[in-house]
Motif scaffolding. Structure first.
Motif, PDB file in Angstrom:
ATOM      1  N   GLU A  18       0.813  -1.206   0.000  1.00 47.58           N
ATOM      2  CA  GLU A  18       0.000   0.000   0.000  1.00 47.58           C
ATOM      3  C   GLU A  18       0.853   1.266   0.000  1.00 47.58           C
ATOM      4  O   GLU A  18       0.350   2.370  -0.209  1.00 47.58           O
ATOM      5  CB  GLU A  18      -0.926   0.016   1.213  1.00 47.58           C
ATOM      6  CG  GLU A  18      -1.945  -1.120   1.244  1.00 47.58           C
ATOM      7  CD  GLU A  18      -2.748  -1.120   2.533  1.00 47.58           C
ATOM      8  OE1 GLU A  18      -2.368  -0.362   3.457  1.00 47.58           O
ATOM      9  OE2 GLU A  18      -3.739  -1.868   2.609  1.00 47.58           O
ATOM     10  N   LEU A  19       2.137   1.109   0.247  1.00 45.82           N
ATOM     11  CA  LEU A  19       3.029   2.260   0.361  1.00 45.82           C
ATOM     12  C   LEU A  19       3.753   2.518  -0.954  1.00 45.82           C
ATOM     13  O   LEU A  19       4.227   1.574  -1.600  1.00 45.82           O
ATOM     14  CB  LEU A  19       4.062   2.013   1.467  1.00 45.82           C
ATOM     15  CG  LEU A  19       3.510   1.643   2.855  1.00 45.82           C
ATOM     16  CD1 LEU A  19       4.651   1.351   3.804  1.00 45.82           C
ATOM     17  CD2 LEU A  19       2.625   2.751   3.398  1.00 45.82           C
ATOM     18  N   PRO A  20       3.898   3.758  -1.363  1.00 45.17           N
ATOM     19  CA  PRO A  20       4.662   4.066  -2.581  1.00 45.17           C
ATOM     20  C   PRO A  20       6.144   3.742  -2.376  1.00 45.17           C
ATOM     21  O   PRO A  20       6.643   3.782  -1.245  1.00 45.17           O
ATOM     22  CB  PRO A  20       4.435   5.568  -2.777  1.00 45.17           C
ATOM     23  CG  PRO A  20       4.013   6.075  -1.437  1.00 45.17           C
ATOM     24  CD  PRO A  20       3.296   4.956  -0.763  1.00 45.17           C
ATOM     25  N   PRO A  21       6.859   3.412  -3.440  1.00 44.76           N
ATOM     26  CA  PRO A  21       8.271   3.015  -3.335  1.00 44.76           C
ATOM     27  C   PRO A  21       9.140   4.019  -2.586  1.00 44.76           C
ATOM     28  O   PRO A  21      10.007   3.633  -1.790  1.00 44.76           O
ATOM     29  CB  PRO A  21       8.707   2.873  -4.792  1.00 44.76           C
ATOM     30  CG  PRO A  21       7.445   2.542  -5.520  1.00 44.76           C
ATOM     31  CD  PRO A  21       6.360   3.292  -4.821  1.00 44.76           C
ATOM     32  N   LYS A  22       8.930   5.308  -2.825  1.00 47.53           N
ATOM     33  CA  LYS A  22       9.745   6.322  -2.165  1.00 47.53           C
ATOM     34  C   LYS A  22       9.561   6.276  -0.654  1.00 47.53           C
ATOM     35  O   LYS A  22      10.529   6.398   0.110  1.00 47.53           O
ATOM     36  CB  LYS A  22       9.386   7.712  -2.697  1.00 47.53           C
ATOM     37  CG  LYS A  22      10.274   8.814  -2.150  1.00 47.53           C
ATOM     38  CD  LYS A  22       9.924  10.165  -2.763  1.00 47.53           C
ATOM     39  CE  LYS A  22      10.820  11.267  -2.199  1.00 47.53           C
ATOM     40  NZ  LYS A  22      10.491  12.590  -2.796  1.00 47.53           N
ATOM     41  N   LEU A  23       8.304   6.079  -0.201  1.00 47.36           N
ATOM     42  CA  LEU A  23       8.034   6.007   1.236  1.00 47.36           C
ATOM     43  C   LEU A  23       8.640   4.739   1.825  1.00 47.36           C
ATOM     44  O   LEU A  23       9.152   4.747   2.959  1.00 47.36           O
ATOM     45  CB  LEU A  23       6.529   6.054   1.492  1.00 47.36           C
ATOM     46  CG  LEU A  23       6.095   6.007   2.956  1.00 47.36           C
ATOM     47  CD1 LEU A  23       6.742   7.120   3.760  1.00 47.36           C
ATOM     48  CD2 LEU A  23       4.571   6.069   3.067  1.00 47.36           C
ATOM     49  N   ARG A  24       8.605   3.648   1.094  1.00 48.08           N
ATOM     50  CA  ARG A  24       9.231   2.406   1.572  1.00 48.08           C
ATOM     51  C   ARG A  24      10.710   2.617   1.851  1.00 48.08           C
ATOM     52  O   ARG A  24      11.238   2.190   2.888  1.00 48.08           O
ATOM     53  CB  ARG A  24       9.060   1.285   0.544  1.00 48.08           C
ATOM     54  CG  ARG A  24       7.648   0.808   0.336  1.00 48.08           C
ATOM     55  CD  ARG A  24       7.637  -0.359  -0.634  1.00 48.08           C
ATOM     56  NE  ARG A  24       6.411  -0.424  -1.405  1.00 48.08           N
ATOM     57  CZ  ARG A  24       6.208  -1.236  -2.424  1.00 48.08           C
ATOM     58  NH1 ARG A  24       7.174  -2.051  -2.808  1.00 48.08           N
ATOM     59  NH2 ARG A  24       5.061  -1.239  -3.070  1.00 48.08           N
ATOM     60  N   LEU A  25      11.394   3.280   0.907  1.00 45.96           N
ATOM     61  CA  LEU A  25      12.823   3.537   1.077  1.00 45.96           C
ATOM     62  C   LEU A  25      13.077   4.446   2.277  1.00 45.96           C
ATOM     63  O   LEU A  25      14.035   4.245   3.040  1.00 45.96           O
ATOM     64  CB  LEU A  25      13.401   4.158  -0.193  1.00 45.96           C
ATOM     65  CG  LEU A  25      13.499   3.241  -1.410  1.00 45.96           C
ATOM     66  CD1 LEU A  25      13.971   4.029  -2.630  1.00 45.96           C
ATOM     67  CD2 LEU A  25      14.443   2.075  -1.145  1.00 45.96           C
ATOM     68  N   GLU A  26      12.218   5.418   2.452  1.00 49.03           N
ATOM     69  CA  GLU A  26      12.372   6.339   3.588  1.00 49.03           C
ATOM     70  C   GLU A  26      12.195   5.608   4.911  1.00 49.03           C
ATOM     71  O   GLU A  26      12.953   5.828   5.871  1.00 49.03           O
ATOM     72  CB  GLU A  26      11.348   7.471   3.465  1.00 49.03           C
ATOM     73  CG  GLU A  26      11.419   8.485   4.599  1.00 49.03           C
ATOM     74  CD  GLU A  26      10.347   9.548   4.492  1.00 49.03           C
ATOM     75  OE1 GLU A  26       9.955  10.095   5.533  1.00 49.03           O
ATOM     76  OE2 GLU A  26       9.888   9.818   3.351  1.00 49.03           O
TER      77      GLU A  26
END
Length: 252
Positions: free
Chosen positions: A225-233
């Motif tokens: 459910e999380l966008p890739p950028k948020l996952r990395l953060e």
């Protein structure tokens, strides 16, 4: 122990194990952080912790003399157990508190970071024994009882005992590292560092989990459910938090 010493009188060695674990979680809102703390507080309440410490007492071959437990508001719990070697169990119920210097305690410390949406759950367990009993054999059980990202352990042997010839013995079992008492399959999951002072019978080991599966660190969220950028953060914040706890200092 690989060998036993013939002692004169009572074994006066005091052995202390301090076992600390940290579990880090991502909760995306203040409400979820509080829900996570409440969840952890319920999962590791004084009743469950008491059972864990009773199991540890049985594993080291000791006997429970007295149990004191308490849950706290807004969160946290503590348990203290007075223990004794099997051969020193009292026949009556008087002066129990003065019978032995051995005890086991556990305390929990849930908390959360105000800026990074990270919540941390810490458990401190201390096992102090007197005589032949050593708490090191319980480490695999304690590690398995918690989902630990960081583990720090301290072991110290104090005092001395004597053999029948009067020779002082400052250690009654073999040890080069706390890691010697942890299953190798467990050790492969962690990076580990030792700081040992052999001359003082002081042993310290700290362990940091190697692999981070993000889904295991999300509370009430799905990783997809999380966008890739948020996952990395989130991954970056998790690793930073773990490294600082493992290092014992503010790095970032």
């Amino acid at each position: 122990m690989s060998e036993k010493f013939t002692l004169y009188g009572f074994n006066n060695l005091t052995k202390s194990l301090s076992f600390n674990i940290y579990d880090v979680c991502y909760a995306k809102s203040q409400r979820e952080q509080k829900d996570y703390i409440a969840y952890i507080d319920q999962q590791y309440n004084s009743e469950r912790l008491t059972k864990l410490l009773v199991d540890v007492t049985e594993m080291i071959g000791a006997t429970v003399l007295n149990i004191s437990s308490q849950d706290y508001e807004p969160q946290g719990s503590s348990v203290t157990i007075l223990i004794a070697d099997e051969s020193k169990v009292p026949m009556g119920d008087t002066t129990v508190a003065h019978l032995d210097k051995s005890h086991i305690t556990v305390h929990t410390y849930p908390e959360y970071h105000p800026d990074t949406c990270l919540a941390t759950f810490r458990v401190d367990i201390d096992v102090a024994t007197c005589g032949e009993i050593t708490p090191l054999s319980t480490l695999d059980y304690l590690i398995g009882a918690f989902d630990s990202d960081i583990i720090t352990m301290d072991y110290r042997v104090r005092g001395f005992t004597r053999d029948v010839s009067g020779q002082k013995l400052f250690m009654d079992h073999r040890i080069t590292s706390i890691q010697d008492y942890i299953d190798q399959n467990t050790m492969r999951r962690y990076d580990a560092v030792d700081i040992n002072v052999y001359e003082a019978n002081i042993f310290h080991t700290k362990m940091l989990i190697k692999e981070i599966d993000l889904q295991n660190y999300l509370f009430n969220s799905d990783v997809y459910e999380l966008p890739p950028k948020l996952r990395l953060e989130i991954m970056d914040n998790l690793r930073r938090e773990m490294i600082e706890i493992f290092s014992g200092r503010n790095i970032y």
